[in-house]
Write an enzyme that holds these catalytic residues in place. Sequence first.
Site, PDB file in Angstrom:
ATOM      1  N   ILE A 125     -10.608  -7.396 -12.389  1.00 45.64           N
ATOM      2  CA  ILE A 125     -11.830  -6.662 -12.017  1.00 45.64           C
ATOM      3  C   ILE A 125     -13.015  -7.233 -12.795  1.00 45.64           C
ATOM      4  O   ILE A 125     -12.945  -7.355 -14.018  1.00 45.64           O
ATOM      5  CB  ILE A 125     -11.680  -5.159 -12.354  1.00 45.64           C
TER       6      ILE A 125
ATOM      7  N   ASP B 261      -4.153  -5.344 -18.049  1.00 46.07           N
ATOM      8  CA  ASP B 261      -3.054  -4.442 -18.461  1.00 46.07           C
ATOM      9  C   ASP B 261      -3.219  -3.922 -19.884  1.00 46.07           C
ATOM     10  O   ASP B 261      -2.226  -3.677 -20.577  1.00 46.07           O
ATOM     11  CB  ASP B 261      -1.704  -5.182 -18.380  1.00 46.07           C
TER      12      ASP B 261
ATOM     13  N   HIS C 237       0.979   0.145 -13.655  1.00 50.04           N
ATOM     14  CA  HIS C 237       1.757  -1.068 -13.914  1.00 50.04           C
ATOM     15  C   HIS C 237       3.234  -0.681 -13.835  1.00 50.04           C
ATOM     16  O   HIS C 237       3.622   0.328 -14.438  1.00 50.04           O
ATOM     17  CB  HIS C 237       1.392  -1.640 -15.291  1.00 50.04           C
TER      18      HIS C 237
ATOM     19  N   GLY D  65       0.791  -1.233   0.000  1.00 48.03           N
ATOM     20  CA  GLY D  65       0.000   0.000   0.000  1.00 48.03           C
ATOM     21  C   GLY D  65       0.821   1.280   0.000  1.00 48.03           C
ATOM     22  O   GLY D  65       0.317   2.341   0.370  1.00 48.03           O
ATOM     23  N   SER D  66       2.069   1.215  -0.440  1.00 47.18           N
ATOM     24  CA  SER D  66       2.880   2.456  -0.456  1.00 47.18           C
ATOM     25  C   SER D  66       2.311   3.444  -1.466  1.00 47.18           C
ATOM     26  O   SER D  66       2.339   4.653  -1.245  1.00 47.18           O
ATOM     27  CB  SER D  66       4.344   2.141  -0.765  1.00 47.18           C
ATOM     28  N   ASN D  67       1.749   2.942  -2.560  1.00 52.52           N
ATOM     29  CA  ASN D  67       1.105   3.855  -3.523  1.00 52.52           C
ATOM     30  C   ASN D  67      -0.152   4.458  -2.914  1.00 52.52           C
ATOM     31  O   ASN D  67      -0.417   5.653  -3.068  1.00 52.52           O
ATOM     32  CB  ASN D  67       0.759   3.126  -4.819  1.00 52.52           C
TER      33      ASN D  67
ATOM     34  N   ASN E 228      -5.282   2.125 -13.289  1.00 57.31           N
ATOM     35  CA  ASN E 228      -4.333   1.177 -12.698  1.00 57.31           C
ATOM     36  C   ASN E 228      -2.928   1.645 -13.003  1.00 57.31           C
ATOM     37  O   ASN E 228      -2.697   2.397 -13.953  1.00 57.31           O
ATOM     38  CB  ASN E 228      -4.556  -0.219 -13.304  1.00 57.31           C
TER      39      ASN E 228
HETATM   40  C1  GRF Z   1       3.528  -1.411  -7.338  1.00 55.29           C
HETATM   41  O1  GRF Z   1       4.809  -1.687  -7.840  1.00 55.29           O
HETATM   42  C2  GRF Z   1       2.539  -1.372  -8.471  1.00 55.29           C
HETATM   43  O2  GRF Z   1       3.073  -0.894  -9.676  1.00 55.29           O
HETATM   44  C3  GRF Z   1       2.196  -2.822  -8.630  1.00 55.29           C
HETATM   45  O3  GRF Z   1       2.171  -3.364  -7.323  1.00 55.29           O
HETATM   46  C4  GRF Z   1       3.016  -2.575  -6.516  1.00 55.29           C
HETATM   47  C5  GRF Z   1       2.206  -2.087  -5.362  1.00 55.29           C
HETATM   48  O4  GRF Z   1       3.050  -1.588  -4.396  1.00 55.29           O
HETATM   49  N1  GRF Z   1       0.934  -2.949  -9.303  1.00 55.29           N
HETATM   50  P1  GRF Z   1       2.351  -0.936  -3.082  1.00 55.29           P
HETATM   51  O5  GRF Z   1       1.431  -1.994  -2.490  1.00 55.29           O
HETATM   52  O6  GRF Z   1       1.585   0.283  -3.545  1.00 55.29           O
HETATM   53  O7  GRF Z   1       3.504  -0.597  -2.183  1.00 55.29           O
END
Ligand code: GRF
Length: 190
Positions: free
Chosen positions: A87, A144, A103, A11-13, A101
């Site tokens: 999904i 994708d 990628h 979940g860092s994003n 999304n």
């Molecule tokens: C990211 O590298 C994203 O591109 C891929 O999964 C990873 C998720 O990382 N789809 P995080 O859970 O957001 O840290």
Amino acid sequence: KSIAIFASGSGSNAEAIVRHFQARTDVQISLILTNNPEAGVIKRARRLHIPAVVFDRHAFYETDRVLELLVNQKIDLVVLAGFMMLIPEKLIHAFPEKMVNIHPALLPRYGGKGMYGHFVHEAVVAAGEPQSGITIHFVNEVYDDGEVIFQATCDLEAKDSPEDVARKVQALEHEHYPVVIDRLISNFTE
Ligand code: GRF
């Protein structure tokens, strides 16, 4: 405007996106959803004071519970950030051009089923690619494959390991995903 984020992992994003909108009143992250009760994103959501919902495969594929939740919460944009499930079409059709999304590679290469997370960076290193990067795209029925919204690249060196590539790519994700989402949702009229 309201955003829901789907994540299956750390979940860092999701955190980068929440922080980007933290001081805003026009856009809010209403919900973080995950299929993985062990996902690190749940702890992040708690710390960031964002409601987190854990659902299972049945709830996702056999019922309309997730869709109804998104509709009830008046979600305007669905953001996938490291979400590992395909999904359901019904969900995709409920959010036309309103589901995105990210990628961790330069689609159309290094994409498709199975090409996620570490496997992507291993394949990029194995191929001796001079660059990798990120692709932010709309979600459609094919994995994708949706229309590309944004790409950014990073240069790779021969000595880079898959971990080095992952680090460079994640930096691009955290830098660009929140901004691209902001530009998208700020252009939503209704
Ligand atoms: C990211 O590298 C994203 O591109 C891929 O999964 C990873 C998720 O990382 N789809 P995080 O859970 O957001 O840290």
